[in-house]
Design an enzyme around this catalytic site. Structure first.
Site, PDB file in Angstrom:
ATOM      1  CE  LYS A 133      -3.740   1.976   2.861  1.00 27.44           C
ATOM      2  NZ  LYS A 133      -4.524   1.720   4.098  1.00 27.44           N
ATOM      3  CB  SER A 208      -7.574   3.600   2.849  1.00 28.92           C
ATOM      4  OG  SER A 208      -6.880   2.946   3.907  1.00 28.92           O
ATOM      5  CB  SER A 232      -8.222   0.584   5.589  1.00 32.86           C
ATOM      6  OG  SER A 232      -8.882   1.809   5.796  1.00 32.86           O
TER       7      SER A 232
END
Length: 534
Positions: A133, A208, A232
């Protein structure tokens, strides 16, 4: 507990703002077509063709050690797959392909020279490609978290978990997209644009860690690093039909990601593994946790027949979130029926009243003071990135005329934060309710309990639609403030061809229970389904 006037105002305000903004953009849902009309075909990414893309990370590592396949071949296959489908999903926002190939050649040389033994203990992921990420520091890669003001920031070191994965032999291919400042459940920002769901490009990948969810589901990566402060890891895992694990609070270090959690949020943010195959969750968790892994007692045998299973179909009817869709409930019912018929256990249905206030509890606890009186950093300050805090109402006006550098969800969150601070006495009651709920859940689950709970009220919605349902993340967020370990497990596809799934929840430090159940359900229900096969 009745809703306060402030809470009702927040709900009304955000719904009005979101509907007005979508109307401005022409993005409101179109009228339903006549029943006779056939729906337009969903556009998914093409299915993976190479058999190497269909192997779990542990199996890849085994074959590499036995020199049944070369590391360069594995990495080249994944690079080719990313180049094939990333233009469609926009998941990998910056690659390091040349460096990855160089590292793959080095692995091949070491293995050919016999300088690495056959043991998997020291280098469990030797030669296995992975993705990260973008919110995490990966040396030489951007680290913006989707914030325009940080678009020139390049990481000069590795986050702790990224470094541990590299030390375990894994080879990073690049970094993946996230939402602005990692605080929204659609991965879209003004630095990299929007990530799409590989099962239907008109739908969201979640957030996210949406880039990770999308890249894994599209077979562009086999394992990945995500983070979770409100779901997330789990929402993208659900929307994209892969596995994700939010560990028990405090076991895996969060250092080296942006934004840096402060105050009480240090206890709510969790870094964890995401992957396509359940068998890879535990070895990833061992690597990421490092010396703290002993707290999880992962070496203890888990007898599924001795687990006490509990089931809850919904949160009790909160006005903040949508009702749980029928197909999600049906998928959960099938899990219950299978557990009872195959394992001979009795799944106990429970109704936990305080879960109805999940969104309010999460919001209040996220903005509460730490034990030493430290307050959580305001979201508007994070948007300013060490500069002047952003004024959300002014940013909304700028956004309406196309002049804001921030996304609408980030602006809306800033507005919500301001309004929620108007009722400190109610927030204090909600924090107390959260602590009471935590004790209740720990007592219910005990040393051998697992709760089955929906991951979200709906399957992956279409792009932009989350702004009309902004609080649906409460189904995952509540477990962050409770500190409980949760594994997200895929359960096949819906009638629309979008992934279904379930959350598996245990008491603190009982991660091994949810991981064991996830492996069992993968075998029973098939786990990840390659997109584009239909």
């Amino acid at each position: 507990m009745a809703l306060s006037r402030v809470e009702r105002f927040v709900v009304l305000l955000l719904r009005l703002v979101s509907r007005a903004c979508l109307a401005v953009l022409g993005l409101l849902p179109a009228p339903a077509p006549p029943r006779a009309a056939s729906p337009a075909p969903a556009r998914a990414v093409p299915p993976p063709r190479s058999a190497l893309l269909l192997l779990p990370a542990r199996e890849l590592a085994r074959r590499l050690r036995l020199r049944q396949v070369k590391c360069v071949e594995v990495v080249e296959t994944y690079i080719e797959r990313i180049r094939e489908v990333n233009p469609l999903i926009n998941a990998v926002v910056k690659d390091r392909f040349e460096d990855a190939l160089q590292e793959a050649r080095q692995v091949d040389r070491l293995l050919a020279e016999g300088r690495i033994d056959d043991s998997l203990e020291k280098y469990p992921f030797l030669g296995v490609p992975f993705t990260v990420k973008e919110a995490f520091s990966l040396h030489g890669m951007p680290n913006t978290s989707g914030l325009v003001k940080r678009r020139c920031v390049i990481a000069n070191t590795d986050a702790i978990v990224v470094g541990r994965m590299k030390q375990a032999g894994a080879i990073p291919l690049g970094v993946t997209n996230c939402s602005e400042l990692c605080m929204w459940f659609e991965s879209s920002n003004n630095v990299y644009g929007r990530t799409s769901n590989p099962y239907n490009l008109q739908h969201i990948a979640g957030g996210s860690s949406g880039g990770e969810g999308s890249v894994l589901a599209a077979a562009c990566s086999v394992i990945g690093v995500g983070s979770d402060i409100g779901g997330s890891i789990r929402m993208p895992a659900f929307f994209n039909g892969v596995f994700g694990h939010k560990p028990t609070t405090g076991v895996v270090p969060n250092d080296g990601q942006f934004p840096i959690a402060q105050g009480v949020r240090r206890s709510f943010l969790c870094t964890g593994p995401m992957c396509r195959y359940a068998e890879d969750l535990e070895p990833m968790l061992r690597v990421m946790a490092g010396p703290e892994v002993h707290k999880l007692k992962l070496d203890e045998n888990v007898s599924l027949e001795k687990i006490k299973f509990f089931c809850m179909d919904h949160d009790g009817g909160s006005m903040f979130v949508y009702p749980v869709e029928k197909e999600i409930l049906q998928a959960q019912k099938k899990v219950v029926e299978h557990l009872e018929s195959d394992l001979g256990v009795q799944v106990q249905r429970v109704s936990i009243h305080k879960m109805k206030y999940s969104f309010q509890i999460w919001s209040a606890m996220m903005s509460s003071q730490d034990s030493d009186g430290t307050e959580a950093q305001c979201f508007t300050e994070l948007l300013g990135d060490h500069g002047k805090p952003v004024w959300p109402l002014w940013e909304l006006l700028k956004w309406l005329v196309g002049m804001s550098s921030h996304t609408l969800p980030a602006i809306a969150l800033g507005l919500t934060e301001r309004v929620m601070k108007l009722s400190p006495s109610i927030n204090a009651k909600l924090v107390s309710m959260g602590k009471s709920l935590q004790a209740e859940m720990e007592t219910l689950l005990g040393p051998d309990g697992v709760l089955l709970y929906p991951p979200h009220p709906t399957v992956a919605p279409r792009h932009h639609y989350p702004i009309c349902m902004p609080f649906n993340f409460a189904y995952t967020a509540i477990f962050n403030v409770l500190g409980l370990p949760v594994t997200q497990c895929p359960l096949g596809l819906s009638s629309e061809g979008l992934p279904l799934g379930i959350q598996l929840v245990a008491a603190s430090y009982n991660d091994r229970l949810t991981l064991a159940v996830a492996r069992y359900l993968e075998e029973a229900f098939g786990g990840w389904v390659p997109p584009g096969k239909a």
